[in-house]
Design a protein around this motif. Structure first.
Motif, mmCIF file in Angstrom:
data_model
loop_
_atom_site.group_PDB
_atom_site.id
_atom_site.type_symbol
_atom_site.label_atom_id
_atom_site.label_comp_id
_atom_site.label_asym_id
_atom_site.label_seq_id
_atom_site.Cartn_x
_atom_site.Cartn_y
_atom_site.Cartn_z
ATOM 1 N N ALA A 170 0.843 -1.195 0.000
ATOM 2 C CA ALA A 170 0.000 0.000 0.000
ATOM 3 C C ALA A 170 0.875 1.240 0.000
ATOM 4 C CB ALA A 170 -0.924 0.007 1.222
ATOM 5 N N ILE A 171 0.282 2.338 -0.459
ATOM 6 C CA ILE A 171 0.998 3.610 -0.472
ATOM 7 C C ILE A 171 0.016 4.732 -0.165
ATOM 8 C CG2 ILE A 171 0.696 3.919 -2.983
ATOM 9 C CD1 ILE A 171 3.526 5.202 -2.971
ATOM 10 N N ARG A 172 0.453 5.672 0.628
ATOM 11 C CA ARG A 172 -0.345 6.856 0.908
ATOM 12 C C ARG A 172 0.001 7.932 -0.118
ATOM 13 N NH1 ARG A 172 -3.167 6.547 5.568
ATOM 14 N NH2 ARG A 172 -2.439 5.078 7.169
ATOM 15 N N TRP A 173 -1.033 8.583 -0.641
ATOM 16 C CA TRP A 173 -0.809 9.576 -1.677
ATOM 17 C C TRP A 173 -0.108 10.818 -1.137
ATOM 18 C CZ3 TRP A 173 -1.614 6.267 -5.091
ATOM 19 C CH2 TRP A 173 -1.761 6.590 -6.450
ATOM 20 N N SER A 174 -0.390 11.170 0.095
ATOM 21 C CA SER A 174 0.259 12.325 0.716
ATOM 22 C C SER A 174 1.370 11.824 1.621
ATOM 23 C CB SER A 174 -0.758 13.120 1.523
ATOM 24 O OG SER A 174 -0.148 14.170 2.221
ATOM 25 N N GLY A 175 2.603 12.192 1.327
ATOM 26 C CA GLY A 175 3.716 11.741 2.140
ATOM 27 C C GLY A 175 4.394 10.499 1.615
ATOM 28 N N SER A 176 3.689 9.712 0.763
ATOM 29 C CA SER A 176 4.280 8.544 0.096
ATOM 30 C C SER A 176 4.728 7.428 1.028
ATOM 31 C CB SER A 176 5.468 8.976 -0.779
ATOM 32 O OG SER A 176 5.064 9.906 -1.751
ATOM 33 N N SER A 177 4.171 7.313 2.210
ATOM 34 C CA SER A 177 4.506 6.171 3.073
ATOM 35 C C SER A 177 4.096 4.880 2.380
ATOM 36 C CB SER A 177 3.776 6.284 4.408
ATOM 37 O OG SER A 177 4.220 7.397 5.137
ATOM 38 N N THR A 178 4.940 3.873 2.487
ATOM 39 C CA THR A 178 4.653 2.594 1.856
ATOM 40 C C THR A 178 4.614 1.468 2.888
ATOM 41 O OG1 THR A 178 6.996 2.246 1.389
ATOM 42 C CG2 THR A 178 5.668 3.258 -0.350
ATOM 43 N N TYR A 179 3.877 0.438 2.552
ATOM 44 C CA TYR A 179 3.678 -0.697 3.440
ATOM 45 C C TYR A 179 3.728 -1.964 2.594
ATOM 46 C CZ TYR A 179 1.559 3.239 5.911
ATOM 47 O OH TYR A 179 1.314 4.460 6.481
ATOM 48 N N TYR A 180 4.342 -3.009 3.139
ATOM 49 C CA TYR A 180 4.485 -4.257 2.395
ATOM 50 C C TYR A 180 4.189 -5.463 3.273
ATOM 51 C CZ TYR A 180 6.972 -1.486 -1.095
ATOM 52 O OH TYR A 180 7.303 -0.549 -2.042
#
Length: 126
Positions: free
Chosen positions: A50-60
């Motif tokens: 997943a990725i957040r559109w604001s800030g670009s945090s990613t999760y795997y």
């Protein structure tokens, strides 16, 4: 009506790579979070990234770390899943999911997402 349109699936040999794309179509849609899930035959749908559109945090998911990379292009309002070092066990239908609510709950859970794509088949041959 918002639809998520996925592309990029296909057949690849083990060790190969594919890049999936996902873009909303229909009315104007401001993505807060976009994710990828997958479902193999006879198995439950599982979180991939997943990725957040604001800030670009990613999760795997742990099994994808180091092999898969999620990214986005804000200008195109498009998300991507780059999949490298593919294995036969990665064979599944891959689904894009998105939501407009930044604080809608855990990004790892399918129930968090309002919009889903139709799925794209990824087949990895040994």
């Amino acid at each position: 009506q918002v639809q998520l349109v996925e592309s990029g699936g296909g057949l690849v040999q083990a060790g190969g790579s594919l890049r999936l794309s996902c873009a909303p179509s229909g009315r104007t849609f401001s993505v807060a979070v976009m994710s990828w899930f997958r479902q193999a035959p006879g198995k439950e749908r599982e979180f991939v990234a997943a990725i957040r559109w604001s800030g670009s945090s990613t999760y795997y998911a742990d099994s994808m770390k180091g092999r898969f990379a999620i990214s986005k292009d804000n200008a195109r309002n498009t998300g991507y899943l780059q999949m490298n070092s593919l294995r036969p066990e990665d064979t599944a239908v891959y689904y894009c999911a998105a939501d407009q609510n930044y604080l809608g709950g855990s990004v790892y859970l399918a129930r968090r997402y309002t919009y889903w794509g139709q799925g794209t088949q990824v087949t990895v041959s040994s």
